[in-house]
Motif scaffolding. Sequence first.
Motif, PDB file in Angstrom:
ATOM      1  N   GLY A 174       0.816  -1.200   0.000  1.00  0.00           N
ATOM      2  CA  GLY A 174       0.000   0.000   0.000  1.00  0.00           C
ATOM      3  C   GLY A 174       0.846   1.244   0.000  1.00  0.00           C
ATOM      4  O   GLY A 174       2.072   1.179  -0.167  1.00  0.00           O
ATOM      5  N   LEU A 175       0.177   2.369   0.189  1.00  0.00           N
ATOM      6  CA  LEU A 175       0.848   3.664   0.266  1.00  0.00           C
ATOM      7  C   LEU A 175       1.055   4.013   1.736  1.00  0.00           C
ATOM      8  O   LEU A 175       0.092   3.974   2.523  1.00  0.00           O
ATOM      9  N   VAL A 176       2.275   4.340   2.090  1.00  0.00           N
ATOM     10  CA  VAL A 176       2.590   4.656   3.481  1.00  0.00           C
ATOM     11  C   VAL A 176       3.557   5.822   3.517  1.00  0.00           C
ATOM     12  O   VAL A 176       4.368   6.001   2.595  1.00  0.00           O
ATOM     13  N   GLN A 177       3.474   6.623   4.557  1.00  0.00           N
ATOM     14  CA  GLN A 177       4.379   7.758   4.710  1.00  0.00           C
ATOM     15  C   GLN A 177       5.748   7.285   5.185  1.00  0.00           C
ATOM     16  O   GLN A 177       5.856   6.226   5.830  1.00  0.00           O
ATOM     17  N   PRO A 178       6.790   8.042   4.890  1.00  0.00           N
ATOM     18  CA  PRO A 178       8.113   7.698   5.428  1.00  0.00           C
ATOM     19  C   PRO A 178       8.044   7.534   6.939  1.00  0.00           C
ATOM     20  O   PRO A 178       7.387   8.322   7.630  1.00  0.00           O
ATOM     21  N   GLY A 179       8.710   6.496   7.428  1.00  0.00           N
ATOM     22  CA  GLY A 179       8.657   6.175   8.847  1.00  0.00           C
ATOM     23  C   GLY A 179       7.549   5.228   9.229  1.00  0.00           C
ATOM     24  O   GLY A 179       7.500   4.747  10.362  1.00  0.00           O
ATOM     25  N   GLY A 180       6.664   4.943   8.303  1.00  0.00           N
ATOM     26  CA  GLY A 180       5.541   4.069   8.575  1.00  0.00           C
ATOM     27  C   GLY A 180       5.898   2.603   8.515  1.00  0.00           C
ATOM     28  O   GLY A 180       7.054   2.217   8.290  1.00  0.00           O
ATOM     29  N   SER A 181       4.877   1.772   8.697  1.00  0.00           N
ATOM     30  CA  SER A 181       5.062   0.323   8.744  1.00  0.00           C
ATOM     31  C   SER A 181       4.041  -0.379   7.862  1.00  0.00           C
ATOM     32  O   SER A 181       2.945   0.137   7.624  1.00  0.00           O
ATOM     33  N   LEU A 182       4.421  -1.547   7.400  1.00  0.00           N
ATOM     34  CA  LEU A 182       3.524  -2.437   6.670  1.00  0.00           C
ATOM     35  C   LEU A 182       3.905  -3.874   6.977  1.00  0.00           C
ATOM     36  O   LEU A 182       5.067  -4.160   7.290  1.00  0.00           O
ATOM     37  N   ARG A 183       2.935  -4.751   6.872  1.00  0.00           N
ATOM     38  CA  ARG A 183       3.201  -6.185   7.006  1.00  0.00           C
ATOM     39  C   ARG A 183       2.720  -6.880   5.745  1.00  0.00           C
ATOM     40  O   ARG A 183       1.525  -6.856   5.429  1.00  0.00           O
ATOM     41  N   LEU A 184       3.660  -7.471   5.033  1.00  0.00           N
ATOM     42  CA  LEU A 184       3.338  -8.199   3.814  1.00  0.00           C
ATOM     43  C   LEU A 184       3.114  -9.673   4.135  1.00  0.00           C
ATOM     44  O   LEU A 184       3.751 -10.223   5.035  1.00  0.00           O
ATOM     45  N   SER A 185       2.244 -10.282   3.354  1.00  0.00           N
ATOM     46  CA  SER A 185       1.983 -11.708   3.485  1.00  0.00           C
ATOM     47  C   SER A 185       2.188 -12.404   2.144  1.00  0.00           C
ATOM     48  O   SER A 185       1.933 -11.817   1.093  1.00  0.00           O
ATOM     49  N   CYS A 186       2.624 -13.632   2.212  1.00  0.00           N
ATOM     50  CA  CYS A 186       2.784 -14.463   1.024  1.00  0.00           C
ATOM     51  C   CYS A 186       2.069 -15.779   1.293  1.00  0.00           C
ATOM     52  O   CYS A 186       2.458 -16.525   2.204  1.00  0.00           O
ATOM     53  N   ALA A 187       1.034 -16.051   0.522  1.00  0.00           N
ATOM     54  CA  ALA A 187       0.301 -17.311   0.639  1.00  0.00           C
ATOM     55  C   ALA A 187       0.836 -18.277  -0.402  1.00  0.00           C
ATOM     56  O   ALA A 187       0.804 -17.984  -1.599  1.00  0.00           O
ATOM     57  N   ALA A 188       1.328 -19.408   0.055  1.00  0.00           N
ATOM     58  CA  ALA A 188       1.937 -20.394  -0.842  1.00  0.00           C
ATOM     59  C   ALA A 188       1.024 -21.613  -0.967  1.00  0.00           C
ATOM     60  O   ALA A 188       0.424 -22.051   0.013  1.00  0.00           O
ATOM     61  N   SER A 189       0.943 -22.154  -2.168  1.00  0.00           N
ATOM     62  CA  SER A 189       0.165 -23.371  -2.383  1.00  0.00           C
ATOM     63  C   SER A 189       0.798 -24.183  -3.509  1.00  0.00           C
ATOM     64  O   SER A 189       1.565 -23.656  -4.314  1.00  0.00           O
ATOM     65  N   GLY A 190       0.478 -25.459  -3.527  1.00  0.00           N
ATOM     66  CA  GLY A 190       0.978 -26.332  -4.574  1.00  0.00           C
ATOM     67  C   GLY A 190       2.314 -26.977  -4.293  1.00  0.00           C
ATOM     68  O   GLY A 190       2.830 -27.733  -5.120  1.00  0.00           O
ATOM     69  N   PHE A 191       2.885 -26.684  -3.130  1.00  0.00           N
ATOM     70  CA  PHE A 191       4.133 -27.333  -2.735  1.00  0.00           C
ATOM     71  C   PHE A 191       4.208 -27.316  -1.213  1.00  0.00           C
ATOM     72  O   PHE A 191       3.448 -26.626  -0.541  1.00  0.00           O
ATOM     73  N   THR A 192       5.125 -28.094  -0.677  1.00  0.00           N
ATOM     74  CA  THR A 192       5.274 -28.193   0.768  1.00  0.00           C
ATOM     75  C   THR A 192       6.191 -27.080   1.248  1.00  0.00           C
ATOM     76  O   THR A 192       7.418 -27.176   1.152  1.00  0.00           O
ATOM     77  N   LEU A 193       5.586 -26.008   1.758  1.00  0.00           N
ATOM     78  CA  LEU A 193       6.358 -24.823   2.129  1.00  0.00           C
ATOM     79  C   LEU A 193       7.477 -25.156   3.110  1.00  0.00           C
ATOM     80  O   LEU A 193       8.577 -24.618   3.004  1.00  0.00           O
ATOM     81  N   SER A 194       7.203 -26.050   4.024  1.00  0.00           N
ATOM     82  CA  SER A 194       8.169 -26.350   5.086  1.00  0.00           C
ATOM     83  C   SER A 194       9.462 -26.980   4.551  1.00  0.00           C
ATOM     84  O   SER A 194      10.447 -27.065   5.277  1.00  0.00           O
ATOM     85  N   SER A 195       9.465 -27.390   3.308  1.00  0.00           N
ATOM     86  CA  SER A 195      10.653 -28.006   2.712  1.00  0.00           C
ATOM     87  C   SER A 195      11.600 -27.003   2.082  1.00  0.00           C
ATOM     88  O   SER A 195      12.690 -27.381   1.630  1.00  0.00           O
ATOM     89  N   TYR A 196      11.206 -25.744   2.058  1.00  0.00           N
ATOM     90  CA  TYR A 196      11.971 -24.750   1.307  1.00  0.00           C
ATOM     91  C   TYR A 196      12.323 -23.532   2.151  1.00  0.00           C
ATOM     92  O   TYR A 196      11.449 -22.954   2.821  1.00  0.00           O
ATOM     93  N   ALA A 197      13.591 -23.140   2.069  1.00  0.00           N
ATOM     94  CA  ALA A 197      13.962 -21.818   2.542  1.00  0.00           C
ATOM     95  C   ALA A 197      13.313 -20.810   1.604  1.00  0.00           C
ATOM     96  O   ALA A 197      13.163 -21.072   0.406  1.00  0.00           O
TER      97      ALA A 197
END
Length: 115
Positions: free
Chosen positions: A10-33
């Motif tokens: 999103g749009l955020v002012q300097p000094g602000g914060s954001l939390r990004l998410s990544c939803a993974a599917s189709g493979f075993t996430l725990s097997s990969y760095a």
Amino acid sequence: QVQLVESGGGLVQPGGSLRLSCAASGFTLSSYAMRWYRQAPGKEREWVAFITTGGGGTDYADSVKGRFFISRDNAKNAVYLQMISLKPEDTATYYCNSQGARWSWGQGTQVTVSS
């Protein structure tokens, strides 16, 4: 079919914060760095954060060290990037992928840092 879906930008002012998410599917996430990458207009894609398979080890690009924090929840097939003290130079499209970027890139999530 492998899918990586990034969200939370999103749009955020300097000094602000954001939390990004990544939803993974189709493979075993725990097997990969995993890594978070970003690409700013006119620049090459670069990695910004790395996390080991179990989450016990992390590493960061010098430009974000101390401001970005990567985490993962293998049970939820998700990887996160907490970003604080954002700067205009953090403006980019952010992507997640495995170590070595073995999967096709998702659509990314746009982060814009501007006053």
